[in-house]
Motif scaffolding. Structure first.
Motif, PDB file in Angstrom:
ATOM      1  N   THR A   1       0.830  -1.203   0.000  1.00  0.00           N
ATOM      2  CA  THR A   1       0.000   0.000   0.000  1.00  0.00           C
ATOM      3  C   THR A   1       0.865   1.254   0.000  1.00  0.00           C
ATOM      4  N   LEU A   2       1.864   1.296   0.865  1.00  0.00           N
ATOM      5  CA  LEU A   2       2.728   2.467   0.943  1.00  0.00           C
ATOM      6  C   LEU A   2       3.484   2.696  -0.363  1.00  0.00           C
TER       7      LEU A   2
ATOM      8  N   LYS B   1      -1.315  11.849  -0.617  1.00  0.00           N
ATOM      9  CA  LYS B   1      -0.346  10.797  -0.291  1.00  0.00           C
ATOM     10  C   LYS B   1      -0.053  10.782   1.205  1.00  0.00           C
ATOM     11  N   ALA B   2       0.139  11.964   1.781  1.00  0.00           N
ATOM     12  CA  ALA B   2       0.418  12.060   3.216  1.00  0.00           C
ATOM     13  C   ALA B   2      -0.741  11.505   4.035  1.00  0.00           C
TER      14      ALA B   2
ATOM     15  N   VAL C   1      -0.635   7.719   3.856  1.00  0.00           N
ATOM     16  CA  VAL C   1       0.467   7.177   4.645  1.00  0.00           C
ATOM     17  C   VAL C   1       0.135   7.223   6.133  1.00  0.00           C
ATOM     18  N   VAL C   2      -0.419   8.325   6.597  1.00  0.00           N
ATOM     19  CA  VAL C   2      -0.809   8.424   8.011  1.00  0.00           C
ATOM     20  C   VAL C   2      -1.851   7.361   8.340  1.00  0.00           C
ATOM     21  N   CYS C   3      -2.831   7.208   7.467  1.00  0.00           N
ATOM     22  CA  CYS C   3      -3.859   6.177   7.686  1.00  0.00           C
ATOM     23  C   CYS C   3      -3.248   4.779   7.719  1.00  0.00           C
ATOM     24  N   ALA C   4      -2.240   4.552   6.884  1.00  0.00           N
ATOM     25  CA  ALA C   4      -1.600   3.237   6.844  1.00  0.00           C
ATOM     26  C   ALA C   4      -0.908   2.908   8.163  1.00  0.00           C
TER      27      ALA C   4
ATOM     28  N   ARG D   1       3.952   5.978  -5.289  1.00  0.00           N
ATOM     29  CA  ARG D   1       4.209   5.991  -6.732  1.00  0.00           C
ATOM     30  C   ARG D   1       3.005   6.490  -7.530  1.00  0.00           C
ATOM     31  N   SER D   2       1.894   6.727  -6.887  1.00  0.00           N
ATOM     32  CA  SER D   2       0.669   7.121  -7.587  1.00  0.00           C
ATOM     33  C   SER D   2       0.746   8.580  -8.024  1.00  0.00           C
ATOM     34  N   SER D   3      -0.267   8.986  -8.765  1.00  0.00           N
ATOM     35  CA  SER D   3      -0.332  10.360  -9.267  1.00  0.00           C
ATOM     36  C   SER D   3      -1.115  11.280  -8.330  1.00  0.00           C
TER      37      SER D   3
END
Length: 64
Positions: free
Chosen positions: A17-18, A31-32, A35-38, A23-25
């Motif tokens: 997932t990270l 994105k942040a 990442v925090v949710c992950a 790498r996504s658009s």
């Protein structure tokens, strides 16, 4: 042995997932947030990215 497989699978799902989020658009802010949710709810985030993140994984100019 079962729990080792569950934990290893969970770690791999979060790492996947990270990597795909970074790498996504998506915009840097989105994105942040992913990442925090992950880090807060890793299993739910991995499942949500699998279901909802398909559009962002494609190389499209659309930014969220």
């Amino acid at each position: 042995m079962f729990w080792v497989a569950v934990i290893a699978g969970s770690i791999l799902a979060v790492v996947w997932t990270l990597v795909t989020v970074l790498r996504s658009s998506l915009s840097d802010r989105a994105k942040a947030l992913w990442v925090v949710c992950a880090f807060v709810v890793p299993a739910v985030t991995a499942l949500a990215w699998l279901v909802l993140g398909g559009d962002a994984r494609k190389s499209s100019p659309r930014r969220l």
